[in-house]
Design a protein around this motif. Sequence first.
Motif, short mmCIF file in Angstrom:
data_model
loop_
_atom_site.label_atom_id
_atom_site.label_comp_id
_atom_site.label_asym_id
_atom_site.label_seq_id
_atom_site.Cartn_x
_atom_site.Cartn_y
_atom_site.Cartn_z
N ASN A 266 22.22 13.53 2.65
CA ASN A 266 21.03 12.81 2.22
C ASN A 266 19.93 13.79 1.81
OD1 ASN A 266 19.20 10.79 1.69
ND2 ASN A 266 18.73 10.38 3.85
N PRO A 267 19.66 13.96 0.51
CA PRO A 267 18.59 14.88 0.07
C PRO A 267 17.21 14.49 0.60
CG PRO A 267 20.02 14.29 -1.76
CD PRO A 267 20.39 13.40 -0.62
N LYS A 268 17.00 13.21 0.89
CA LYS A 268 15.71 12.77 1.41
C LYS A 268 15.42 13.38 2.78
CE LYS A 268 12.96 8.57 1.91
NZ LYS A 268 12.96 7.08 1.81
N GLU A 269 16.45 13.82 3.46
CA GLU A 269 16.30 14.46 4.76
C GLU A 269 16.60 15.96 4.65
OE1 GLU A 269 17.57 11.53 8.17
OE2 GLU A 269 18.99 11.33 6.52
N LYS A 270 16.21 16.54 3.52
CA LYS A 270 16.40 17.97 3.27
C LYS A 270 17.87 18.39 3.42
CE LYS A 270 11.71 19.33 4.54
NZ LYS A 270 10.85 20.24 5.36
N GLY A 271 18.74 17.55 2.84
CA GLY A 271 20.16 17.89 2.83
C GLY A 271 20.89 17.61 4.12
N ARG A 272 20.28 16.81 4.97
CA ARG A 272 20.94 16.46 6.23
C ARG A 272 22.30 15.84 5.93
NH1 ARG A 272 20.92 17.18 11.86
NH2 ARG A 272 21.91 15.36 12.81
N ASN A 273 23.37 16.32 6.61
CA ASN A 273 24.71 15.79 6.35
C ASN A 273 25.40 15.45 7.68
OD1 ASN A 273 26.60 18.18 7.17
ND2 ASN A 273 25.01 19.11 5.88
N HIS A 274 26.39 14.60 7.55
CA HIS A 274 27.15 14.16 8.72
C HIS A 274 28.50 13.66 8.25
CE1 HIS A 274 28.00 11.56 12.37
NE2 HIS A 274 27.63 12.71 12.91
N SER A 275 29.48 13.63 9.15
CA SER A 275 30.82 13.17 8.78
C SER A 275 31.48 12.48 9.96
CB SER A 275 31.69 14.34 8.30
OG SER A 275 31.86 15.29 9.34
N ALA A 276 32.48 11.67 9.66
CA ALA A 276 33.27 10.97 10.68
C ALA A 276 34.72 10.95 10.24
CB ALA A 276 32.75 9.54 10.88
N VAL A 277 35.63 11.04 11.22
CA VAL A 277 37.06 11.16 10.92
C VAL A 277 37.79 9.89 11.35
CG1 VAL A 277 39.17 12.47 11.36
CG2 VAL A 277 36.97 13.66 11.20
N PHE A 278 38.66 9.40 10.46
CA PHE A 278 39.51 8.25 10.76
C PHE A 278 40.96 8.68 10.58
CE2 PHE A 278 41.70 4.27 10.06
CZ PHE A 278 41.09 3.40 10.95
N THR A 279 41.81 8.36 11.56
CA THR A 279 43.21 8.79 11.54
C THR A 279 44.13 7.61 11.24
OG1 THR A 279 42.72 10.49 13.19
CG2 THR A 279 45.04 9.97 12.81
#
Length: 231
Positions: free
Chosen positions: A137-150
């Motif tokens: 999210n550029p609005k949060e200065k490039g804040r990123n996150h991820s989640a894994v599904f198997t």
Amino acid sequence: MEVQWVGVETPRLGPPHTAISVIFSILLGLRYTQALEMSVGKITHMEAVNGSTVILPCTYASCIGIKDLYFNWQFNENGTMQKVCDSIIVSEGVVPDVKIYRERVEFVGMNDHNNISIMLWNITFEDAGEYTCFGRNPKEKGRNHSAVFTLYVVDELRVVDNTLATMIASAVGGAIALLMGFMLLKNFTLFVLAKLEEKNKECLVTSSGIDNTENGLSGSKADSKPTPKKK
């Protein structure tokens, strides 16, 4: 005698902007604790039959909203991350133009309720593995996150043996029924005993009155007869 004055150095406070910087850092840290979050739900895996169609869920959330949110799905193929699809969401509620890089994949989220899920058609054993839902999210200065599904692909779904559970449920049900029967029998027995005791008391009172009459005791029917007069 000459008196020497020893000066005491007064501690200097930092400039005002230092305190402001500390407060700003704290507030910034608090903001990032509730920043962009990607989620695949509470259940992070799925078992599906070969040849079926499945949906891989993913949603995003941000406490301050999004702008030009970049997201993608990636597949871990023998240790190498292969891009499945990606797009940019200009703002919340806008349907993104998603690029697909893998066969039998369809974007089904449509950004409805921050939903960016994908669908896999006619899955094969090669489709089994870890799928990562990533967002920045550029609005949060490039804040990123991820989640894994198997995803697990099988020939047929395993039949769960419920024999033990059925036996336990039957045993518990039988015990409850037995306890209820025992309580009913107990209450019925107490009721019968109470009735018998009441009947015995009535019999004792009746027999006592009869004995008094036969013995001619005072207060009995024999005393009630008048004494014959002499002629």
